[in-house]
Enzyme design. Structure first.
Site, PDB file in Angstrom:
ATOM      1  N   THR A 147       0.834  -1.195   0.000  1.00  0.00           N
ATOM      2  CA  THR A 147       0.000   0.000   0.000  1.00  0.00           C
ATOM      3  C   THR A 147       0.868   1.243   0.000  1.00  0.00           C
ATOM      4  O   THR A 147       2.088   1.147  -0.019  1.00  0.00           O
ATOM      5  CB  THR A 147      -0.922   0.007   1.250  1.00  0.00           C
ATOM      6  OG1 THR A 147      -1.967   0.932   1.041  1.00  0.00           O
ATOM      7  CG2 THR A 147      -0.171   0.360   2.505  1.00  0.00           C
ATOM      8  N   GLY A 198       0.104   5.811  -6.909  1.00  0.00           N
ATOM      9  CA  GLY A 198      -0.867   4.887  -7.494  1.00  0.00           C
ATOM     10  C   GLY A 198      -0.641   4.641  -8.975  1.00  0.00           C
ATOM     11  O   GLY A 198      -0.943   3.564  -9.489  1.00  0.00           O
ATOM     12  N   CYS A 252       3.102   2.383  -8.601  1.00  0.00           N
ATOM     13  CA  CYS A 252       3.201   1.164  -7.785  1.00  0.00           C
ATOM     14  C   CYS A 252       2.013   0.235  -8.052  1.00  0.00           C
ATOM     15  O   CYS A 252       0.862   0.648  -7.893  1.00  0.00           O
ATOM     16  CB  CYS A 252       3.245   1.543  -6.302  1.00  0.00           C
ATOM     17  SG  CYS A 252       3.277   0.120  -5.206  1.00  0.00           S
ATOM     18  N   THR A 276      -0.614  -0.230  -5.177  1.00  0.00           N
ATOM     19  CA  THR A 276      -1.283   0.987  -4.712  1.00  0.00           C
ATOM     20  C   THR A 276      -2.320   1.378  -5.751  1.00  0.00           C
ATOM     21  O   THR A 276      -2.022   1.396  -6.945  1.00  0.00           O
ATOM     22  CB  THR A 276      -0.258   2.132  -4.543  1.00  0.00           C
ATOM     23  OG1 THR A 276       0.722   1.736  -3.579  1.00  0.00           O
ATOM     24  CG2 THR A 276      -0.923   3.415  -4.079  1.00  0.00           C
TER      25      THR A 276
END
Length: 176
Positions: free
Chosen positions: A2, A158, A161, A164
């Site tokens: 995350t 986001g 990754c 994410t």
């Protein structure tokens, strides 16, 4: 994993995180709430790592806050101490970012309690370094609010990754 990021700017602290829960290379859930308010809304906390482990740590940290009348640093140190020394807790795999109106901290499972650099930015998780880099660039080169910086940093993480996503939970103190 995350991405969780915290930015403190102009009397405001903001903690935000994405909502992706992964199991191996599969997305299990896209709208998990990894950032929460603790201690009657006076403390923000976000987690990266195992979801069940993080909920256990949130509960323990909230107990420490109650025990130490909301003193963030003392509560964090006590949680880290227990986390490091207790056999059952030692197996928990997660990291926390916690913040109140005065300070922000990272708490790790190996007993570290880390304060931010002078820029007052913290980030953890698989996309943490992307978010940290983005937040630092935005703090140095823009007049954006802490919330806007958190939003943009999470968006960048986001986009880069795979662990994410762009479904964010964002909390701030003082409440706007």
């Amino acid at each position: 994993m995350t991405t969780i990021v915290s930015v403190r700017r102009n009397g405001q602290v903001v903690v935000g995180g994405d909502g992706q829960v992964s199991l191996g290379n599969t997305v299990m859930k896209g709208n998990a709430r990894k950032v929460r308010r603790l201690y009657n809304g006076k403390v923000l906390a976000g987690f990266a790592g195992g979801t069940a482990d993080a909920f256990t740590l949130f509960e323990l940290f909230e107990r420490k806050l109650e025990m130490h009348q909301g003193h963030l640093l003392k509560s964090a140190v006590e949680l880290a101490k227990d986390w490091r020394t207790d056999r059952a807790l030692r197996k928990l795999e997660a990291m926390l970012i916690v913040a109140d109106e005065k300070e922000s901290l990272i708490i790790t499972g190996i007993g570290d309690v880390v304060q931010p650099e002078a820029d007052q930015i913290l980030a953890i998780g698989s996309g943490g370094n992307f978010a940290l880099s983005a937040a630092r660039a935005l703090v140095e080169n823009t007049e954006l609010s802490a919330r806007e910086i958190v939003e943009k940093s999470l968006k960048i993480a986001g986009d880069i990754c795979v662990y994410t996503n762009t479904h964010f939970t964002i909390e701030e103190l003082p409440n706007s």
